[in-house]
Design a protein around this motif. Structure first.
Motif, PDB file in Angstrom:
ATOM      1  N   LEU A  37      -6.634   2.273  40.036  1.00 40.70           N
ATOM      2  CA  LEU A  37      -5.777   1.389  40.812  1.00 40.70           C
ATOM      3  C   LEU A  37      -6.004  -0.028  40.318  1.00 40.70           C
ATOM      4  O   LEU A  37      -7.037  -0.308  39.685  1.00 40.70           O
ATOM      5  N   PRO A  38      -5.066  -0.943  40.577  1.00 42.92           N
ATOM      6  CA  PRO A  38      -5.264  -2.333  40.146  1.00 42.92           C
ATOM      7  C   PRO A  38      -6.240  -3.072  41.051  1.00 42.92           C
ATOM      8  O   PRO A  38      -6.209  -2.922  42.273  1.00 42.92           O
ATOM      9  N   GLY A  39      -7.123  -3.861  40.445  1.00 41.06           N
ATOM     10  CA  GLY A  39      -8.018  -4.703  41.222  1.00 41.06           C
ATOM     11  C   GLY A  39      -7.305  -5.955  41.691  1.00 41.06           C
ATOM     12  O   GLY A  39      -6.173  -6.243  41.300  1.00 41.06           O
ATOM     13  N   ALA A 120      -5.945   4.995  44.934  1.00 41.63           N
ATOM     14  CA  ALA A 120      -6.219   5.349  43.539  1.00 41.63           C
ATOM     15  C   ALA A 120      -5.546   6.665  43.188  1.00 41.63           C
ATOM     16  O   ALA A 120      -5.557   7.618  43.979  1.00 41.63           O
ATOM     17  N   THR A 121      -4.975   6.738  42.002  1.00 45.21           N
ATOM     18  CA  THR A 121      -4.154   7.894  41.648  1.00 45.21           C
ATOM     19  C   THR A 121      -4.221   8.168  40.154  1.00 45.21           C
ATOM     20  O   THR A 121      -4.639   7.314  39.365  1.00 45.21           O
ATOM     21  N   THR A 122      -3.757   9.361  39.781  1.00 42.12           N
ATOM     22  CA  THR A 122      -3.570   9.712  38.376  1.00 42.12           C
ATOM     23  C   THR A 122      -2.086   9.837  38.052  1.00 42.12           C
ATOM     24  O   THR A 122      -1.728  10.284  36.966  1.00 42.12           O
ATOM     25  N   ASP A 123      -1.232   9.439  38.981  1.00 41.67           N
ATOM     26  CA  ASP A 123       0.215   9.534  38.790  1.00 41.67           C
ATOM     27  C   ASP A 123       0.702   8.430  37.846  1.00 41.67           C
ATOM     28  O   ASP A 123       0.586   7.235  38.161  1.00 41.67           O
ATOM     29  N   GLU A 124       1.261   8.815  36.711  1.00 43.79           N
ATOM     30  CA  GLU A 124       1.654   7.840  35.705  1.00 43.79           C
ATOM     31  C   GLU A 124       2.749   6.907  36.203  1.00 43.79           C
ATOM     32  O   GLU A 124       2.734   5.702  35.906  1.00 43.79           O
ATOM     33  N   ARG A 125       3.699   7.426  36.961  1.00 42.28           N
ATOM     34  CA  ARG A 125       4.795   6.576  37.441  1.00 42.28           C
ATOM     35  C   ARG A 125       4.282   5.476  38.359  1.00 42.28           C
ATOM     36  O   ARG A 125       4.722   4.326  38.272  1.00 42.28           O
ATOM     37  N   MET A 126       3.331   5.819  39.242  1.00 41.22           N
ATOM     38  CA  MET A 126       2.764   4.828  40.150  1.00 41.22           C
ATOM     39  C   MET A 126       1.984   3.773  39.379  1.00 41.22           C
ATOM     40  O   MET A 126       2.070   2.570  39.652  1.00 41.22           O
ATOM     41  N   ILE A 127       1.229   4.226  38.389  1.00 43.71           N
ATOM     42  CA  ILE A 127       0.417   3.304  37.595  1.00 43.71           C
ATOM     43  C   ILE A 127       1.299   2.338  36.814  1.00 43.71           C
ATOM     44  O   ILE A 127       1.034   1.126  36.772  1.00 43.71           O
ATOM     45  N   ARG A 128       2.349   2.843  36.222  1.00 46.57           N
ATOM     46  CA  ARG A 128       3.261   1.961  35.482  1.00 46.57           C
ATOM     47  C   ARG A 128       3.939   0.982  36.429  1.00 46.57           C
ATOM     48  O   ARG A 128       4.157  -0.187  36.077  1.00 46.57           O
ATOM     49  N   TRP A 129       4.256   1.394  37.622  1.00 47.87           N
ATOM     50  CA  TRP A 129       4.896   0.496  38.597  1.00 47.87           C
ATOM     51  C   TRP A 129       3.932  -0.620  38.984  1.00 47.87           C
ATOM     52  O   TRP A 129       4.318  -1.789  39.036  1.00 47.87           O
ATOM     53  N   TRP A 130       2.671  -0.252  39.241  1.00 44.76           N
ATOM     54  CA  TRP A 130       1.681  -1.265  39.609  1.00 44.76           C
ATOM     55  C   TRP A 130       1.527  -2.320  38.523  1.00 44.76           C
ATOM     56  O   TRP A 130       1.596  -3.517  38.788  1.00 44.76           O
TER      57      TRP A 130
END
Length: 270
Positions: A37-39, A120-130
């Protein structure tokens, strides 16, 4: 002309760094199945009196902040630490300021805020959005569960511990380093198992931190208030998932190094 070229180089470097954080977060999550997740990040503009909340939200690119800065059960650093008898000076007093609303934050830029740790996640779509919304955000690993855990200690003690483990022929996995602390990634462990290990020790230096279930760890290529985060021991190139030692294999050397290093046994260095 020189000034214009210098500005362009700085902009290119910044864009490259932002892309590197997104790429790293995706690789950790998708290739290695590490939840991230982003800090909170650092505040980029001077704070005006009476505008703390607005400044923090602007720096993070967020709306109204949540009331909770750190998940319950986590130490402020994302670590379950041995009982500490001595405190540490607040690094935020003279260094970069955290983007969270706490003006005395002791781990500036290096903790969850919004989203909270449970996101916190391993979902690529969520990570790219963040990281599309917050490209400068540091990358945090949510430790424990099926994810790696870690043991961290002040940098001088960390260097001594790695030398001792190398001399023993111990196989190590990734090691994360900041200017003040080194963190050895280990296989997941539970609090009960950790408690048994530490109970058997005559003493455990308060500068040791144990990042387990409910904790977190800053990963490269992030930047926090103490400086850049890097790999002291990088994962092997092409690894499907980095190999990790058991905590039992390294804890004795870490305790010994922290105890024998001047300033590494009792001072909680961020």
């Amino acid at each position: 002309m020189r000034e214009i070229l210098g500005r362009r180089r700085r902009l290119r470097f910044r864009r490259k760094a932002r892309t590197a954080r997104l790429d790293a977060a995706v690789a950790f999550a998708v290739e290695w199945d590490w939840p991230v997740l982003p800090g909170v990040g650092l505040r980029t503009k001077a704070r005006r009196s009476g505008d703390l909340g607005a400044t923090a939200r602007t720096a993070m690119g967020l709306g109204r902040p949540t009331a909770r800065a750190v998940e319950p059960g986590s130490a402020p650093s994302g670590a379950v630490a041995a009982p500490s008898g001595a405190g540490a000076a607040n690094p935020a007093a003279s260094g970069p300021a955290c983007a969270c609303p706490d003006p005395d934050c002791v781990v500036p830029g290096a903790h969850p805020y919004d989203p909270g740790l449970l996101a916190a996640t391993t979902d690529e779509r969520m990570i790219r959005w963040w990281w599309t919304r917050r490209p400068d955000a540091p990358v945090l690993l949510a430790t424990g569960g099926g994810a790696p855990c870690a043991v961290s200690l002040p940098a001088p003690a960390g260097a001594r511990a790695l030398a001792a483990l190398d001399a023993m022929g111990m196989r190590l996995g990734p090691v994360v380093a900041t200017p003040t602390r080194w963190s050895i990634l280990v296989a997941p462990y539970g609090l009960e198992r950790l408690g048994e290990l530490l109970y058997a020790k005559d003493s455990v230096p308060s500068s040791l931190r144990f990042h387990g279930e409910g904790g977190y760890l800053l990963l490269p290529p992030s930047v926090s208030g103490t400086g850049r985060v890097r790999w002291e021991r990088a994962p092997l190139a092409g690894s499907a998932r980095p190999w990790l030692p058991d905590v039992e294999a390294v804890v004795d050397a870490l305790v010994e190094a922290s105890t024998s290093t001047p300033g590494g046994g009792s001072r909680l260095a961020y």
